[in-house]
Design a protein around this motif. Sequence first.
Motif, PDB file in Angstrom:
ATOM      1  N   THR A 253       8.600  -5.561   1.588  1.00  0.00           N
ATOM      2  CA  THR A 253       8.743  -4.227   0.991  1.00  0.00           C
ATOM      3  C   THR A 253       7.380  -3.583   0.755  1.00  0.00           C
ATOM      4  OG1 THR A 253       8.949  -5.196  -1.234  1.00  0.00           O
ATOM      5  CG2 THR A 253      10.993  -4.671  -0.064  1.00  0.00           C
ATOM      6  N   ASN A 254       6.373  -4.379   0.484  1.00  0.00           N
ATOM      7  CA  ASN A 254       5.018  -3.844   0.351  1.00  0.00           C
ATOM      8  C   ASN A 254       4.531  -3.284   1.689  1.00  0.00           C
ATOM      9  OD1 ASN A 254       2.618  -3.329  -1.177  1.00  0.00           O
ATOM     10  ND2 ASN A 254       1.672  -5.070  -0.145  1.00  0.00           N
ATOM     11  N   ASN A 255       4.842  -3.982   2.768  1.00  0.00           N
ATOM     12  CA  ASN A 255       4.483  -3.480   4.099  1.00  0.00           C
ATOM     13  C   ASN A 255       5.169  -2.142   4.374  1.00  0.00           C
ATOM     14  OD1 ASN A 255       2.858  -5.674   4.694  1.00  0.00           O
ATOM     15  ND2 ASN A 255       4.428  -6.745   5.855  1.00  0.00           N
TER      16      ASN A 255
ATOM     17  N   ASP B  45       2.421   4.490   5.768  1.00  0.00           N
ATOM     18  CA  ASP B  45       1.544   5.627   6.060  1.00  0.00           C
ATOM     19  C   ASP B  45       0.134   5.468   5.493  1.00  0.00           C
ATOM     20  OD1 ASP B  45       3.461   7.089   7.500  1.00  0.00           O
ATOM     21  OD2 ASP B  45       4.374   7.802   5.633  1.00  0.00           O
ATOM     22  N   THR B  46      -0.185   4.312   4.965  1.00  0.00           N
ATOM     23  CA  THR B  46      -1.511   4.077   4.398  1.00  0.00           C
ATOM     24  C   THR B  46      -2.513   3.824   5.527  1.00  0.00           C
ATOM     25  OG1 THR B  46      -0.516   3.093   2.434  1.00  0.00           O
ATOM     26  CG2 THR B  46      -2.854   2.638   2.820  1.00  0.00           C
TER      27      THR B  46
ATOM     28  N   ALA C  32      -0.368  -5.007   8.155  1.00  0.00           N
ATOM     29  CA  ALA C  32       0.855  -5.681   7.721  1.00  0.00           C
ATOM     30  C   ALA C  32       0.548  -7.117   7.319  1.00  0.00           C
ATOM     31  CB  ALA C  32       1.887  -5.656   8.839  1.00  0.00           C
ATOM     32  N   LYS C  33       1.234  -7.566   6.297  1.00  0.00           N
ATOM     33  CA  LYS C  33       1.056  -8.929   5.807  1.00  0.00           C
ATOM     34  C   LYS C  33       2.310  -9.741   6.092  1.00  0.00           C
ATOM     35  CE  LYS C  33      -2.253  -7.556   2.303  1.00  0.00           C
ATOM     36  NZ  LYS C  33      -2.573  -6.328   2.974  1.00  0.00           N
TER      37      LYS C  33
ATOM     38  N   ASN D  17      -3.195   1.820  11.013  1.00  0.00           N
ATOM     39  CA  ASN D  17      -2.123   1.067  10.371  1.00  0.00           C
ATOM     40  C   ASN D  17      -1.348   0.298  11.443  1.00  0.00           C
ATOM     41  OD1 ASN D  17       0.543   0.509   9.263  1.00  0.00           O
ATOM     42  ND2 ASN D  17      -0.018   1.854   7.577  1.00  0.00           N
ATOM     43  N   ASN D  18      -0.969  -0.944  11.141  1.00  0.00           N
ATOM     44  CA  ASN D  18      -0.238  -1.723  12.145  1.00  0.00           C
ATOM     45  C   ASN D  18       1.156  -2.141  11.686  1.00  0.00           C
ATOM     46  OD1 ASN D  18      -0.785  -3.798  10.369  1.00  0.00           O
ATOM     47  ND2 ASN D  18      -1.537  -5.205  11.918  1.00  0.00           N
ATOM     48  N   VAL D  19       1.737  -1.419  10.737  1.00  0.00           N
ATOM     49  CA  VAL D  19       3.078  -1.740  10.267  1.00  0.00           C
ATOM     50  C   VAL D  19       4.098  -1.193  11.261  1.00  0.00           C
ATOM     51  CG1 VAL D  19       4.769  -1.432   8.427  1.00  0.00           C
ATOM     52  CG2 VAL D  19       2.357  -1.719   7.856  1.00  0.00           C
TER      53      VAL D  19
END
Length: 129
Positions: free
Chosen positions: A26-28, A33-34, A39-40, A89-91
Amino acid sequence: MSLFSGTIQNLENALSRADIKQKVITNNIANIDTPNYKAKKVSFQNLLDQESSRLEAIKTDYRHVDFSDTDSNYSIVASGDTSYQQNGNNVDVDKEMTELAQNQINYQALVERMNGKFNSLKTVLTGGK
């Protein structure tokens, strides 16, 4: 002899791990848009290594795997090798949503198993009434 044979503790540990994974996913998603956010992912390899170290193994050949101890049960690893967006960003929202759904299904199955265990104990304690 333990009353629960470790089942309740194992289910509790599994629920805790699913909760940690849920928070990371959920943090990812929240950081989609950060700029430059990477991504973790939760890695339970340390836990696997720790449990493997409890095994009694006899190394009869130099090519056999060594068993070693570790201190933590999990680690959170950022993957910085890709970038899906212009801002660094890589999410991947599709991947994150898939992992979120899988984790929720796993969590629900664990909760249902825990409820079943408690219902069985309740039945025993009330004499089947």
